[in-house]
Design an enzyme around this catalytic site. Structure first.
Site, PDB file in Angstrom:
ATOM      1  CB  CYS A  47      -0.931   0.042   1.222  1.00  0.00           C
ATOM      2  SG  CYS A  47      -1.650  -1.543   1.682  1.00  0.00           S
ATOM      3  CB  CYS A  50      -0.698   3.849  -4.055  1.00  0.00           C
ATOM      4  SG  CYS A  50      -0.343   2.929  -5.562  1.00  0.00           S
ATOM      5  CG  HIS A  51      -2.675   4.497  -0.154  1.00  0.00           C
ATOM      6  ND1 HIS A  51      -3.844   5.143  -0.486  1.00  0.00           N
ATOM      7  CD2 HIS A  51      -2.764   3.265  -0.718  1.00  0.00           C
ATOM      8  CE1 HIS A  51      -4.602   4.324  -1.212  1.00  0.00           C
ATOM      9  NE2 HIS A  51      -3.963   3.181  -1.374  1.00  0.00           N
ATOM     10  CG  MET A  88      -7.977  -0.036  -4.382  1.00  0.00           C
ATOM     11  SD  MET A  88      -6.686   0.246  -3.157  1.00  0.00           S
ATOM     12  CE  MET A  88      -6.967  -1.193  -2.121  1.00  0.00           C
ATOM     13  CG  HIS A 324       3.875   7.530 -10.464  1.00  0.00           C
ATOM     14  ND1 HIS A 324       3.978   7.136  -9.165  1.00  0.00           N
ATOM     15  CD2 HIS A 324       3.902   6.396 -11.192  1.00  0.00           C
ATOM     16  CE1 HIS A 324       4.062   5.823  -9.104  1.00  0.00           C
ATOM     17  NE2 HIS A 324       4.028   5.340 -10.333  1.00  0.00           N
ATOM     18  CG  HIS A 366       0.936   4.219 -14.442  1.00  0.00           C
ATOM     19  ND1 HIS A 366       1.867   3.418 -15.047  1.00  0.00           N
ATOM     20  CD2 HIS A 366       1.252   4.217 -13.132  1.00  0.00           C
ATOM     21  CE1 HIS A 366       2.698   2.945 -14.129  1.00  0.00           C
ATOM     22  NE2 HIS A 366       2.343   3.424 -12.945  1.00  0.00           N
TER      23      HIS A 366
HETATM   24 FE1  DHE Z   1       6.160   1.114 -10.439  1.00  0.00          FE
HETATM   25  C1  DHE Z   1       8.255   2.587 -12.733  1.00  0.00           C
HETATM   26  C2  DHE Z   1       6.524   3.790  -8.425  1.00  0.00           C
HETATM   27  C3  DHE Z   1       3.718  -0.135  -8.445  1.00  0.00           C
HETATM   28  C4  DHE Z   1       6.296  -1.843 -12.093  1.00  0.00           C
HETATM   29  N1  DHE Z   1       7.173   2.888 -10.574  1.00  0.00           N
HETATM   30  C5  DHE Z   1       7.975   3.307 -11.612  1.00  0.00           C
HETATM   31  C6  DHE Z   1       8.497   4.619 -11.309  1.00  0.00           C
HETATM   32  C7  DHE Z   1       8.012   4.954 -10.087  1.00  0.00           C
HETATM   33  C8  DHE Z   1       7.183   3.860  -9.629  1.00  0.00           C
HETATM   34  C9  DHE Z   1       8.279   6.235  -9.327  1.00  0.00           C
HETATM   35  C10 DHE Z   1       9.402   5.448 -12.204  1.00  0.00           C
HETATM   36  C11 DHE Z   1      10.840   5.102 -11.962  1.00  0.00           C
HETATM   37  C12 DHE Z   1      11.789   5.869 -12.886  1.00  0.00           C
HETATM   38  O1  DHE Z   1      11.541   5.947 -14.091  1.00  0.00           O
HETATM   39  O2  DHE Z   1      12.804   6.391 -12.396  1.00  0.00           O
HETATM   40  N2  DHE Z   1       5.219   1.745  -8.776  1.00  0.00           N
HETATM   41  C13 DHE Z   1       5.545   2.856  -8.100  1.00  0.00           C
HETATM   42  C14 DHE Z   1       4.714   2.993  -6.950  1.00  0.00           C
HETATM   43  O3  DHE Z   1       4.817   3.861  -6.062  1.00  0.00           O
HETATM   44  C15 DHE Z   1       3.661   1.973  -7.065  1.00  0.00           C
HETATM   45  C16 DHE Z   1       2.398   2.652  -7.542  1.00  0.00           C
HETATM   46  C17 DHE Z   1       3.281   1.265  -5.806  1.00  0.00           C
HETATM   47  C18 DHE Z   1       4.376   0.528  -5.121  1.00  0.00           C
HETATM   48  O4  DHE Z   1       4.139   0.095  -4.007  1.00  0.00           O
HETATM   49  O5  DHE Z   1       5.472   0.411  -5.644  1.00  0.00           O
HETATM   50  C19 DHE Z   1       4.226   1.092  -8.153  1.00  0.00           C
HETATM   51  N3  DHE Z   1       5.158  -0.688 -10.302  1.00  0.00           N
HETATM   52  C20 DHE Z   1       4.221  -0.987  -9.408  1.00  0.00           C
HETATM   53  C21 DHE Z   1       3.790  -2.348  -9.533  1.00  0.00           C
HETATM   54  O6  DHE Z   1       2.930  -2.950  -8.812  1.00  0.00           O
HETATM   55  C22 DHE Z   1       4.464  -2.920 -10.707  1.00  0.00           C
HETATM   56  C23 DHE Z   1       3.443  -3.175 -11.801  1.00  0.00           C
HETATM   57  C24 DHE Z   1       5.135  -4.257 -10.452  1.00  0.00           C
HETATM   58  C25 DHE Z   1       6.323  -4.275  -9.602  1.00  0.00           C
HETATM   59  O7  DHE Z   1       7.320  -4.836 -10.039  1.00  0.00           O
HETATM   60  O8  DHE Z   1       6.280  -3.724  -8.496  1.00  0.00           O
HETATM   61  C26 DHE Z   1       5.402  -1.779 -11.079  1.00  0.00           C
HETATM   62  N4  DHE Z   1       7.087   0.492 -12.110  1.00  0.00           N
HETATM   63  C27 DHE Z   1       7.043  -0.773 -12.598  1.00  0.00           C
HETATM   64  C28 DHE Z   1       7.882  -0.840 -13.777  1.00  0.00           C
HETATM   65  C29 DHE Z   1       8.426   0.433 -13.973  1.00  0.00           C
HETATM   66  C30 DHE Z   1       7.926   1.254 -12.903  1.00  0.00           C
HETATM   67  C31 DHE Z   1       8.060  -2.076 -14.650  1.00  0.00           C
HETATM   68  C32 DHE Z   1       9.393   0.889 -15.067  1.00  0.00           C
HETATM   69  C33 DHE Z   1       8.675   1.200 -16.316  1.00  0.00           C
HETATM   70  C34 DHE Z   1       9.630   1.560 -17.411  1.00  0.00           C
HETATM   71  O9  DHE Z   1       9.388   1.093 -18.546  1.00  0.00           O
HETATM   72  O10 DHE Z   1      10.601   2.292 -17.187  1.00  0.00           O
END
Ligand code: DHE
Length: 546
Positions: A47, A50-51, A88, A324, A366
């Site tokens: 959680c 996001c929160h 969510m 984000h 996103h």
């Molecule tokens: Fe991500 C990128 C934050 C949930 C997979 N994610 C990012 C970035 C941020 C971020 C700030 C950009 C980084 C950068 O470019 O420097 N993500 C978050 C969260 O805060 C969030 C919403 C909740 C959490 O608890 O992390 C979250 N993200 C997820 C997932 O649940 C995902 C689907 C699966 C996982 O592995 O956790 C996920 N996030 C990704 C991926 C990227 C990403 C694959 C990079 C995308 C890209 O092509 O560069």
């Protein structure tokens, strides 16, 4: 407590200091201290992203007791179980009914701040495993490393380096918990990976097998990293952004030695103090010694000049709150970043160091890094999909040649569902792909939408929707089979998607699709591929091709 630590699957991932904070003194209501600690960890893992650790809200709503008490136990349990259309996700496939009930209770208790983490401790936790002088001076393997994919194995705390030519796993490397992203050094030699728990690993690809040569801890929670890419600074520095404590740190690019920490606490664009402004996406300029660092809660975009880190210069650009993820436009002059809960995309002009525009979009954009395409009607555009709407949005990015379309939403087309996370295309491709992995409907979560770019100029472009989860043929699984994150190979003629079951005891897969025919070429299945999510092709990531 010891017994509890052994029995709870997520506890190993979290530092003891954070555990202690979760077991703090706030009124425990009906939860025992042990159960409260467990729920603190579930909150941290599922959680907090996001929160927020302090539950002040960002991509997700504010979950401080004043708000959660109004919703009440039964409504909270429903939202946790089934998710909402606002983006969510549902948790009924990975948390038990009891976990959901206890988490709902936990959310009605006051949030507690985890401990701070400074440079002294960061230096003490840093480990140089292989000094630079002991590393190979030439590549010691026959792998075409430009076409290697670094794949996050979310729930096993590893990355798999997969040879994109043979589709074989070249090596599995132990990392922090749930690696969020991989980024590639300017030279293309090193993979930098950041775990959700703040552990940062540097992997050398010149060794016979991929080898971790340095590791450090950036804080208790982190998501973003990049390296110095400007001419003369190649591989010299790395930068890591933390969620907790809210700061970014500058490191030596070849050893990860911590050099400097900069706090991001301060005022939001509205002038209110925020105690937890987390570092969201970071990107490295190719044209200047500069990183673009996006501060989520304040809505400030920092252009950080790393040419003299003792006299660090930051340009602070006001945009909109809840920054984000984002990526470059095709010229790599403008960086487009989602201010997701503000339903906006901010475009920064890194040449002038000013905000080019704030563009209103459909709910919760996103983009991942977004997708750059040559639109038949509107010229150069950048695309994003949305967590909160079933559309793909195109924004004009060419003020010089197409001023009338620049920084405007020029078109919206349908995605097969909301709760999308990533769009993807490639300069050599005629396709634009979008996923919807967080959709509670299994069919939608398992499918992707693909548009022919040439068709986008027609009044009613028709997409193809492909059920890639079915193509992976994993059989029935308890967890939803979420198809997530398209990533092209170096040649731009294959796109890889993860089929992520969200449950480490169940099989997952990577589906490789022929970009021209849109037919499945290969399904990579291997018991070592535990919950694959993000995939980062070395060449495309090194050169920011998307
Ligand atoms: Fe991500 C990128 C934050 C949930 C997979 N994610 C990012 C970035 C941020 C971020 C700030 C950009 C980084 C950068 O470019 O420097 N993500 C978050 C969260 O805060 C969030 C919403 C909740 C959490 O608890 O992390 C979250 N993200 C997820 C997932 O649940 C995902 C689907 C699966 C996982 O592995 O956790 C996920 N996030 C990704 C991926 C990227 C990403 C694959 C990079 C995308 C890209 O092509 O560069």
């Amino acid at each position: 407590m010891k017994k509890l630590v052994r029995n709870t699957f997520m506890l190993a991932a979290l530092p003891l200091a954070v555990t202690a904070a979760f077991t703090g003194t706030a009124a425990a209501q009906n939860l025992s201290p042990e159960r409260k600690a467990e729920m603190g960890k579930v909150y941290f893992e599922r959680c907090a992203g996001c929160h927020g650790m302090l539950r002040k809200g960002a991509t997700g709503k504010n979950l401080e007791p004043a708000n959660t008490a109004k919703l009440g136990q039964s409504r909270l349990e429903k939202v946790l179980s089934y998710g909402t259309e606002g983006g969510m996700p549902n948790f009924d496939d990975i948390l038990s009914k009891k976990d959901i009930a206890d988490l709902a209770q936990y959310l009605q208790m006051p949030a507690e701040a985890p401990p701070e983490y400074g440079l002294k401790q960061m230096k003490a936790d840093w480990k140089l495993i292989v000094p630079v002088k002991d590393r190979p001076t030439k590549k010691m393997n026959n792998v075409n490393i430009e076409n290697v994919f670094s794949v996050t194995l979310r729930d096993s705390g590893e990355v798999a380096l997969i040879d994109g030519d043979t589709k074989k796993i070249w090596g599995i490397v132990k990392t922090g918990y749930a690696v969020h992203i991989s980024r590639i050094s300017a030279s293309g030699r090193y993979v930098h990976v950041i775990g959700r728990d703040g552990r940062y690993d540097l992997i050398d690809m010149w060794t016979e097998k991929p080898t971790t040569v340095a590791t450090m801890k950036s804080g208790y929670e982190a998501r973003s990293i990049d390296t110095s890419k400007y001419k003369g600074f190649e591989d010299k520095y790395a930068v890591v952004g933390a969620y907790w404590p809210p700061h970014y740190a500058v490191l030596d690019g070849e050893t990860l030695e911590p050099l400097k920490i900069v706090s991001t606490r301060g005022q939001t664009v509205d002038g209110e103090y925020h105690p937890e402004p987390r570092v969201a996406s970071i990107v490295s300029s190719h044209d200047k010694p500069e990183w673009v660092i996006n501060i989520k809660e304040t809505g400030m975009i920092k252009l950080v000049d790393y040419s003299d880190i003792n006299n660090l210069k930051e340009t602070t650009i006001n945009s909109a709150k809840f920054l984000h993820d984002g990526g470059w436009d095709s010229s790599k002059r403008y960086f487009l970043v989602a201010a997701n809960a503000s339903n906006k995309i901010a475009a920064v002009d890194t040449k002038t160091g000013k905000l080019a525009a704030l563009v209103d979009t459909a709910k919760i954009p996103h983009p991942g890094r977004g997708a750059n395409i040559n639109h038949p009607k509107y010229g150069k555009v950048w695309a994003t999909s949305h967590l909160g709407a079933d559309v793909i949005t195109f924004i004009g990015t060419d003020p010089e040649n197409n001023k009338q379309y620049a920084w405007k939403v020029v078109q919206e087309v349908k995605n097969h569902g909301a709760n999308s996370l990533f769009v993807k295309s490639h300069p050599k491709s005629k396709n634009l792909w979008a996923d919807a992995p967080l959709n509670p409907d299994p069919k939608l979560a398992g499918s992707v939408t693909v548009y022919n770019i040439d068709d986008l100029g027609n009044p009613d472009p028709k997409p193809e929707v492909i059920d890639l989860a079915a193509a992976a043929n994993l059989g029935k699984t308890k967890g939803l089979q979420r198809v997530v994150h398209g990533e092209y190979n170096k040649n731009g003629d294959e796109i890889w998607f993860s089929v992520w079951t969200g449950n480490k005891t169940e099989p997952s897969a990577i589906v490789v699709v022929d970009d021209k025919t849109r037919k499945v070429k290969t399904v990579i299945k291997d018991q070592r591929l535990v919950t694959p999510t993000g995939k980062f092709n070395v060449y495309n990531t090194q050169h920011d091709i998307y």
